[in-house]
Design an enzyme around this catalytic site. Structure first.
Site, PDB file in Angstrom:
ATOM      1  N   LYS A  10       1.326  11.261   6.556  1.00  0.00           N
ATOM      2  CA  LYS A  10       1.577  10.084   7.408  1.00  0.00           C
ATOM      3  C   LYS A  10       2.049   8.911   6.549  1.00  0.00           C
ATOM      4  O   LYS A  10       3.060   8.273   6.837  1.00  0.00           O
ATOM      5  CB  LYS A  10       0.285   9.711   8.146  1.00  0.00           C
ATOM      6  CG  LYS A  10       0.352   8.370   8.872  1.00  0.00           C
ATOM      7  CD  LYS A  10      -1.016   7.713   9.035  1.00  0.00           C
ATOM      8  CE  LYS A  10      -1.667   7.356   7.729  1.00  0.00           C
ATOM      9  NZ  LYS A  10      -2.829   6.491   7.784  1.00  0.00           N
ATOM     10  N   LYS A  48       0.831  -1.209   0.000  1.00  0.00           N
ATOM     11  CA  LYS A  48       0.000   0.000   0.000  1.00  0.00           C
ATOM     12  C   LYS A  48       0.875   1.272   0.000  1.00  0.00           C
ATOM     13  O   LYS A  48       0.591   2.241  -0.724  1.00  0.00           O
ATOM     14  CB  LYS A  48      -0.918  -0.042   1.231  1.00  0.00           C
ATOM     15  CG  LYS A  48      -1.516   1.264   1.671  1.00  0.00           C
ATOM     16  CD  LYS A  48      -2.585   1.767   0.742  1.00  0.00           C
ATOM     17  CE  LYS A  48      -3.114   3.107   1.231  1.00  0.00           C
ATOM     18  NZ  LYS A  48      -3.957   3.781   0.276  1.00  0.00           N
TER      19      LYS A  48
HETATM   20  P1  NAD Z   1     -11.180   9.559   8.634  1.00  0.00           P
HETATM   21  O1  NAD Z   1     -10.386  10.420   9.555  1.00  0.00           O
HETATM   22  O2  NAD Z   1     -12.208  10.144   7.743  1.00  0.00           O
HETATM   23  O3  NAD Z   1     -11.905   8.392   9.492  1.00  0.00           O
HETATM   24  C1  NAD Z   1     -11.371   7.818  10.643  1.00  0.00           C
HETATM   25  C2  NAD Z   1     -12.511   7.487  11.595  1.00  0.00           C
HETATM   26  O4  NAD Z   1     -11.964   6.881  12.768  1.00  0.00           O
HETATM   27  C3  NAD Z   1     -13.300   8.715  12.062  1.00  0.00           C
HETATM   28  O5  NAD Z   1     -14.687   8.483  11.914  1.00  0.00           O
HETATM   29  C4  NAD Z   1     -12.906   8.857  13.525  1.00  0.00           C
HETATM   30  O6  NAD Z   1     -13.938   9.426  14.336  1.00  0.00           O
HETATM   31  C5  NAD Z   1     -12.630   7.430  13.898  1.00  0.00           C
HETATM   32  N1  NAD Z   1     -11.779   7.283  15.080  1.00  0.00           N
HETATM   33  C6  NAD Z   1     -10.696   8.008  15.426  1.00  0.00           C
HETATM   34  N2  NAD Z   1     -10.186   7.557  16.586  1.00  0.00           N
HETATM   35  C7  NAD Z   1     -10.969   6.515  16.967  1.00  0.00           C
HETATM   36  C8  NAD Z   1     -10.936   5.634  18.087  1.00  0.00           C
HETATM   37  N3  NAD Z   1     -10.001   5.723  19.048  1.00  0.00           N
HETATM   38  N4  NAD Z   1     -11.897   4.678  18.163  1.00  0.00           N
HETATM   39  C9  NAD Z   1     -12.851   4.578  17.190  1.00  0.00           C
HETATM   40  N5  NAD Z   1     -12.922   5.387  16.125  1.00  0.00           N
HETATM   41  C10 NAD Z   1     -11.986   6.338  16.016  1.00  0.00           C
HETATM   42  O7  NAD Z   1     -10.095   8.756   7.789  1.00  0.00           O
HETATM   43  P2  NAD Z   1     -10.309   8.013   6.370  1.00  0.00           P
HETATM   44  O8  NAD Z   1     -10.009   8.969   5.280  1.00  0.00           O
HETATM   45  O9  NAD Z   1     -11.600   7.265   6.409  1.00  0.00           O
HETATM   46  O10 NAD Z   1      -9.085   6.988   6.424  1.00  0.00           O
HETATM   47  C11 NAD Z   1      -9.086   5.835   7.275  1.00  0.00           C
HETATM   48  C12 NAD Z   1      -7.838   5.030   6.955  1.00  0.00           C
HETATM   49  O11 NAD Z   1      -7.882   4.625   5.583  1.00  0.00           O
HETATM   50  C13 NAD Z   1      -6.528   5.816   7.155  1.00  0.00           C
HETATM   51  O12 NAD Z   1      -5.554   4.957   7.664  1.00  0.00           O
HETATM   52  C14 NAD Z   1      -6.195   6.274   5.741  1.00  0.00           C
HETATM   53  O13 NAD Z   1      -4.796   6.467   5.579  1.00  0.00           O
HETATM   54  C15 NAD Z   1      -6.722   5.115   4.903  1.00  0.00           C
HETATM   55  N6  NAD Z   1      -7.133   5.447   3.536  1.00  0.00           N
HETATM   56  C16 NAD Z   1      -7.865   6.573   3.264  1.00  0.00           C
HETATM   57  C17 NAD Z   1      -8.230   6.844   1.941  1.00  0.00           C
HETATM   58  C18 NAD Z   1      -9.044   8.065   1.563  1.00  0.00           C
HETATM   59  O14 NAD Z   1      -9.107   8.376   0.355  1.00  0.00           O
HETATM   60  N7  NAD Z   1      -9.662   8.769   2.500  1.00  0.00           N
HETATM   61  C19 NAD Z   1      -7.873   5.956   0.928  1.00  0.00           C
HETATM   62  C20 NAD Z   1      -7.175   4.797   1.240  1.00  0.00           C
HETATM   63  C21 NAD Z   1      -6.803   4.553   2.552  1.00  0.00           C
END
Ligand code: NAD
Length: 297
Positions: A238, A169
């Site tokens: 990150k 990834k």
């Molecule tokens: P985001 O910040 O939108 O969502 C994260 C969620 O986790 C939020 O709803 C938050 O409230 C929750 N959260 C935070 N701390 C928490 C805890 N202690 N317990 C429970 N819930 C908790 O992030 P995202 O964009 O959805 O990304 C999530 C993951 O996927 C990341 O690791 C990111 O790098 C990866 N990712 C994101 C994308 C993208 O396009 N957004 C694409 C591929 C991968």
């Protein structure tokens, strides 16, 4: 199948929704009550902690922002590790192979198998179920969750080694980050020299410089100035820093990617970590004194 799902953000909300729609019983938790409410309204069961999720399901998936949060949710107090029913912990977040291996070892002490299954393809891909899912871990355990992962996206088995999916990834994401940064410098230069950005998109997409930045990010979010790709500059920084750490640990020089990281950091410093990844163009525009936008009709 009963599936726990923790982290209902930009990506997780869509992935959990797809699992509900596919007929799975999905038990959900997030620190944001509103996020839980939205998915519970579609038929998911609300839980009050990661432990409660892990009391209710053999398979617990997470989509969380940072490696430290994944560690806490997996192994901290009231974490998945304390659940009575959980057998598998599937990490869909991008956490890097070092954290994946650490969580693998800690969970193994309680006979819980960690599977890393990071995804790529953005929020639109999560909504449509077209993200690439890069799973690694013991084959039989991965096979047990393969049907559910196929609901989330296009499934790839990367290998037995814990963290291999994470390395895969990160190798992908630095290319996406580099293309976004390089395309930003290219377009600001072209526009400052008098080129029409829409013409630039058309020509580059028929030429050798095309990428997801020129095919999607620039025509759909940068040029219309919506900046709503749905992935934050902070999360991309990150990922790029995780890649740099892994590369350096392997003795690989990564000077070009370090320059990409520097511009992402500048974007986070000037616009905030929650700014959209496509806003990485703004610090360049500011210094150049031009904006990449479609000319007014
Ligand atoms: P985001 O910040 O939108 O969502 C994260 C969620 O986790 C939020 O709803 C938050 O409230 C929750 N959260 C935070 N701390 C928490 C805890 N202690 N317990 C429970 N819930 C908790 O992030 P995202 O964009 O959805 O990304 C999530 C993951 O996927 C990341 O690791 C990111 O790098 C990866 N990712 C994101 C994308 C993208 O396009 N957004 C694409 C591929 C991968």
């Amino acid at each position: 199948m009963d599936i726990g799902f923790i982290g209902l953000g930009n990506m997780g909300a869509h992935m959990a929704r797809r699992l509900v729609e596919a007929g799975h019983k999905v038990i959900v938790y997030d620190v944001r009550q509103e996020a839980i409410g939205n998915i519970a309204a579609l038929g998911a069961v609300a839980a009050r902690s990661p432990k409660e999720v892990a009391d209710a399901a053999e398979t617990v998936m997470v989509s969380l922002p940072t490696p430290d949060i994944v560690l806490k949710v997996a192994t901290g107090p009231d974490g998945v590790i304390e659940g009575k029913r959980v057998r598998r912990f599937v990490d869909l977040s991008t956490t890097g192979s070092v954290m994946a291996q650490r969580v693998f070892k800690l969970l193994a002490e309680k006979n819980i198998v960690q599977i890393d299954a990071p995804v790529s393809g953005g929020v639109r891909g999560a909504a449509k179920g077209t993200v690439a899912v890069m799973a690694s871990g013991p084959r039989a355990e991965v096979e047990a969750v393969e049907p559910a992962l196929k609901v989330i996206g296009k499934f790839f088995y990367i290998g037995e080694k814990s963290g291999a999916g994470q390395t895969m990834k990160l190798c992908n994401n630095v290319l996406s980050a580099a293309a976004t940064v390089a395309t930003s410098e290219s377009f600001v230069t072209g526009v400052k020299a008098g080129l029409d950005p829409r013409t630039m998109v058309d020509v580059i997409n028929a030429s050798s410089g095309r990428s997801t930045a020129t095919e999607q990010k620039f025509p759909e979010t940068v040029i219309p100035r919506t900046f709503n790709q749905g992935f934050t500059a902070g999360l991309m920084l990150k990922d790029v820093n995780l890649f740099i750490s892994e590369a350096k640990a392997l003795g690989v020089p990564v000077e070009a990617i370090e320059a990409v990281a520097a511009l992402l950091k500048l974007t986070c410093d000037e616009l905030g970590s929650d700014s959209d990844i496509t806003e990485v163009i703004k610090p360049i525009e500011k210094r150049a004194g031009v904006e990449v936008r479609a000319p007014k009709a």
